[in-house]
Scaffold this active site. Structure first.
Site, PDB file in Angstrom:
ATOM      1  N   TYR A 190      12.769  70.419  33.976  1.00 34.60           N
ATOM      2  CA  TYR A 190      12.837  71.124  35.055  1.00 34.60           C
ATOM      3  C   TYR A 190      11.671  71.336  35.687  1.00 34.60           C
ATOM      4  O   TYR A 190      10.485  71.201  34.700  1.00 34.60           O
ATOM      5  CB  TYR A 190      13.796  72.129  34.556  1.00 34.60           C
ATOM      6  CG  TYR A 190      14.451  72.450  34.484  1.00 34.60           C
ATOM      7  CD1 TYR A 190      15.348  72.441  35.851  1.00 34.60           C
ATOM      8  CD2 TYR A 190      16.425  72.266  33.412  1.00 34.60           C
ATOM      9  CE1 TYR A 190      16.389  72.735  36.531  1.00 34.60           C
ATOM     10  CE2 TYR A 190      18.068  71.688  34.127  1.00 34.60           C
ATOM     11  CZ  TYR A 190      17.846  72.481  35.427  1.00 34.60           C
ATOM     12  OH  TYR A 190      19.242  73.001  36.283  1.00 34.60           O
ATOM     13  N   GLU A 193      12.109  73.698  39.017  1.00 37.97           N
ATOM     14  CA  GLU A 193      12.301  73.955  40.489  1.00 37.97           C
ATOM     15  C   GLU A 193      11.105  74.443  41.161  1.00 37.97           C
ATOM     16  O   GLU A 193      10.385  74.941  40.006  1.00 37.97           O
ATOM     17  CB  GLU A 193      13.323  74.954  39.615  1.00 37.97           C
ATOM     18  CG  GLU A 193      14.566  74.656  39.558  1.00 37.97           C
ATOM     19  CD  GLU A 193      15.440  76.081  40.019  1.00 37.97           C
ATOM     20  OE1 GLU A 193      14.796  77.110  40.077  1.00 37.97           O
ATOM     21  OE2 GLU A 193      16.893  75.725  38.958  1.00 37.97           O
ATOM     22  N   ASP A 206      17.671  59.653  61.644  1.00 43.34           N
ATOM     23  CA  ASP A 206      18.668  59.208  60.212  1.00 43.34           C
ATOM     24  C   ASP A 206      18.407  57.409  60.140  1.00 43.34           C
ATOM     25  O   ASP A 206      19.438  56.969  60.307  1.00 43.34           O
ATOM     26  CB  ASP A 206      20.060  59.368  60.372  1.00 43.34           C
ATOM     27  CG  ASP A 206      20.195  59.450  58.751  1.00 43.34           C
ATOM     28  OD1 ASP A 206      19.977  58.349  58.127  1.00 43.34           O
ATOM     29  OD2 ASP A 206      21.474  59.359  58.261  1.00 43.34           O
ATOM     30  N   THR A 242      17.339  57.137  53.202  1.00 42.96           N
ATOM     31  CA  THR A 242      18.008  57.355  52.057  1.00 42.96           C
ATOM     32  C   THR A 242      16.413  56.009  51.320  1.00 42.96           C
ATOM     33  O   THR A 242      16.245  55.508  52.086  1.00 42.96           O
ATOM     34  CB  THR A 242      18.839  57.012  51.395  1.00 42.96           C
ATOM     35  OG1 THR A 242      19.296  55.333  52.385  1.00 42.96           O
ATOM     36  CG2 THR A 242      20.224  57.557  51.635  1.00 42.96           C
ATOM     37  N   LYS A 289      18.724  51.884  49.876  1.00 42.56           N
ATOM     38  CA  LYS A 289      19.144  50.440  50.686  1.00 42.56           C
ATOM     39  C   LYS A 289      18.153  49.969  51.189  1.00 42.56           C
ATOM     40  O   LYS A 289      17.993  48.837  50.266  1.00 42.56           O
ATOM     41  CB  LYS A 289      19.871  51.246  52.439  1.00 42.56           C
ATOM     42  CG  LYS A 289      21.049  51.913  51.992  1.00 42.56           C
ATOM     43  CD  LYS A 289      21.433  52.837  53.156  1.00 42.56           C
ATOM     44  CE  LYS A 289      23.081  53.658  52.527  1.00 42.56           C
ATOM     45  NZ  LYS A 289      22.429  54.858  53.073  1.00 42.56           N
ATOM     46  N   ARG A 321      18.921  55.249  43.768  1.00 43.19           N
ATOM     47  CA  ARG A 321      19.562  56.862  44.839  1.00 43.19           C
ATOM     48  C   ARG A 321      18.507  57.587  44.798  1.00 43.19           C
ATOM     49  O   ARG A 321      18.013  58.708  44.327  1.00 43.19           O
ATOM     50  CB  ARG A 321      20.374  57.501  44.036  1.00 43.19           C
ATOM     51  CG  ARG A 321      20.852  55.599  43.736  1.00 43.19           C
ATOM     52  CD  ARG A 321      23.001  56.133  43.248  1.00 43.19           C
ATOM     53  NE  ARG A 321      23.196  55.863  44.792  1.00 43.19           N
ATOM     54  CZ  ARG A 321      23.731  54.443  45.478  1.00 43.19           C
ATOM     55  NH1 ARG A 321      23.898  53.709  44.933  1.00 43.19           N
ATOM     56  NH2 ARG A 321      24.375  54.550  46.377  1.00 43.19           N
TER      57      ARG A 321
HETATM   58  C1  LIG Z   1      23.300  55.764  57.924  1.00 43.21           C
HETATM   59  C2  LIG Z   1      23.459  57.470  56.500  1.00 43.21           C
HETATM   60  N1  LIG Z   1      22.916  58.613  56.855  1.00 43.21           N
HETATM   61  C3  LIG Z   1      23.312  59.186  55.621  1.00 43.21           C
HETATM   62  C4  LIG Z   1      24.499  58.635  53.970  1.00 43.21           C
HETATM   63  C5  LIG Z   1      24.153  59.686  53.324  1.00 43.21           C
HETATM   64  O1  LIG Z   1      23.490  58.892  51.796  1.00 43.21           O
HETATM   65  P1  LIG Z   1      24.451  59.429  50.274  1.00 43.21           P
HETATM   66  O2  LIG Z   1      25.671  58.050  50.320  1.00 43.21           O
HETATM   67  O3  LIG Z   1      23.247  58.658  49.710  1.00 43.21           O
HETATM   68  O4  LIG Z   1      24.813  60.808  49.888  1.00 43.21           O
HETATM   69  C6  LIG Z   1      24.192  57.052  53.824  1.00 43.21           C
HETATM   70  C7  LIG Z   1      25.257  56.438  53.718  1.00 43.21           C
HETATM   71  O5  LIG Z   1      25.848  55.417  53.852  1.00 43.21           O
HETATM   72  C8  LIG Z   1      24.002  56.248  55.199  1.00 43.21           C
HETATM   73  O6  LIG Z   1      24.736  55.228  56.050  1.00 43.21           O
END
Ligand SMILES: Cc1ncc(COP(=O)(O)O)c(C=O)c1O
Length: 419
Positions: free
Chosen positions: A46, A48, A191, A217, A220, A226
């Site tokens: 842990y 935090e 994003d 993320t 991918k 993850r």
């Molecule tokens: C563009 C985009 N943003 C956010 C996410 C969310 O990610 P997670 O599935 O890890 O919560 C995804 C997942 O598919 C995504 O494609």
């Protein structure tokens, strides 16, 4: 492993992945080193808080792990601040909204049915419930409609413009998007979850220095475990002082939104695995990998177009293809099932202006990141385009699908999962 049931299920999943072709564009195969970090004792701890400012004792080692991950993320993307604690992409996006806007404020994002993510303002997601979300679309040609976006920004005056996609095969024009955000003084959030690996490889323009906050993320195209990174520039302020919502304060706003705002203890095993993936992504081989993902996707697109497949936008600039199957008289759901029987994993997907429901949409989405990790190149993509066509054309022919599965297994055996 003493738990034989789970051991067998893990083995079955490894077999499923190795024997078939993983073509879901948001998936990848991590390295043995990433898996090792993920399965380590770091998960027991842990911690935090942030390095040097924890609510728990015994954090001297995990502090080093997190600092390493942060430094590698900053260097790789060229930013001054990285938060590596987001549990995954959705909570990281939640933290960004929490940091930058108030409940009820207007936020603007791409609609799910046109390639956006749920967290970009879908009405049944927190982002559409907690905030007044307005949603933009692509044009009929499948490309982002920057004019519609500018008009919407002018009219709705969102405080936050979220840009990114789960099913968009083209390049984002970050400068144009900045101009749109500037129409109403909105925060621009990029994003780049899907395209982060391409950005690192120079195969997609980077939003660094243009967007205010960048989220990706890590699992991918970036090919890590993850998890999520939130990247920005600015300077962390005095931890005891209130931080106004200014660009300079972004690091403080983001860090506070993660904890105490939304999360508790960071997942240290995950942080270590992210650090490993970031080190791998900083190598020249990763640059080649990112470039090859795009070459493979373009070859696959050309192969399928030549066989009469209707690709949204007519092709791809990145790692994925969105195919409208209307002219092939098969639904996305049927195609996903038939391809699955042949050993090719894809997912059904809506296409822009889809007349069908998202549970049984007109299209499929497929991508090349995982196959490229296995070392496949243009020749294999041509072969795969042929198999996809056969499976879709003869989708009710169980015998043919079984034969395809055997052929695909033979090819897959030549390209093992990473060690
Ligand atoms: C563009 C985009 N943003 C956010 C996410 C969310 O990610 P997670 O599935 O890890 O919560 C995804 C997942 O598919 C995504 O494609």
């Amino acid at each position: 492993m003493k738990d034989k049931k789970i051991e067998e299920l893990i083995a079955a999943e490894v077999r499923r992945q190795s024997d078939g072709l993983e073509m879901i564009p948001s998936e990848n195969h991590t390295s043995g080193d990433v898996l090792q970090a993920l399965g380590s004792r770091l998960t027991d701890k842990y911690s935090e808080g942030y390095p040097g400012m924890r609510y728990y004792g015994g954090c001297e080692v995990v502090d080093k792990v997190e600092n390493l991950a942060r430094e590698r993320a900053k260097t790789l993307f060229g930013v001054t601040h990285a938060n590596v604690q987001g549990y995954s992409g959705s909570p990281a996006n939640q933290a960004i909204y929490f940091a930058l806007v108030n409940p009820g404020d207007t936020v603007m994002g791409l609609h799910l049915y046109y390639g956006g993510h749920m967290t970009h303002g879908l009405k049944v997601n927190f982002s559409g419930v907690m905030y007044n979300s307005v949603q933009y679309h692509t044009g009929k040609d499948g490309y982002l409609d920057y004019e519609e976006m500018a008009a919407m920004a002018q009219k709705e005056k969102p405080k936050l413009l979220m840009v990114g996609a789960t099913a968009y095969p083209r390049i984002f024009d970050w400068k144009k998007l900045r101009e749109i955000a500037d129409i109403c003084g909105a925060w621009l959030v990029a994003d780049i979850s899907h395209i982060a690996g391409l950005v690192v490889a120079g195969a997609h323009p980077s939003p660094v220095g243009i967007a205010d906050v960048i989220m990706t993320t890590t699992h991918k195209t970036l090919r890590g475990p993850r998890g999520a990174l939130i990247l920005c520039n600015g300077n962390p302020s005095n931890p005891l002082k209130k931080a106004e919502r200014t660009p300079e304060n972004l690091p403080t706003l983001i860090d506070r939104a993660i904890i105490p705002g939304l999360q508790g203890g960071p997942h240290n095993h995950q942080t270590a695995a992210i650090a490993v993936a970031l080190r791998e992504a900083a190598t020249p081989q990763f640059k080649d990998y990112g470039q090859q993902i795009v070459k493979n996707a373009k070859t696959l697109a050309a192969g399928l177009s030549a066989k009469g497949y209707d690709l949204v936008t007519g092709g791809t600039d990145n790692h994925l293809l969105l195919i409208d199957l209307t002219n092939k008289q098969i639904s996305g759901k049927e195609a996903e099932k038939a391809l699955g029987k042949a050993g090719i994993t894809v997912n059904k997907n809506t296409v822009p202006f889809d007349p069908r429901s998202p549970f049984d949409p007109s299209g499929i989405r497929l991508g090349t990141p995982a196959l490229t990790t296995r070392g496949m190149k243009e020749d294999q993509m041509q072969q795969i385009a042929g198999w996809i066509d056969q499976a879709i054309t003869h989708y009710t022919d169980e015998k043919l699908l079984g034969n395809l599965r055997a052929e695909i297994k033979e090819l897959a055996a030549l390209f093992p999962l990473p060690a």
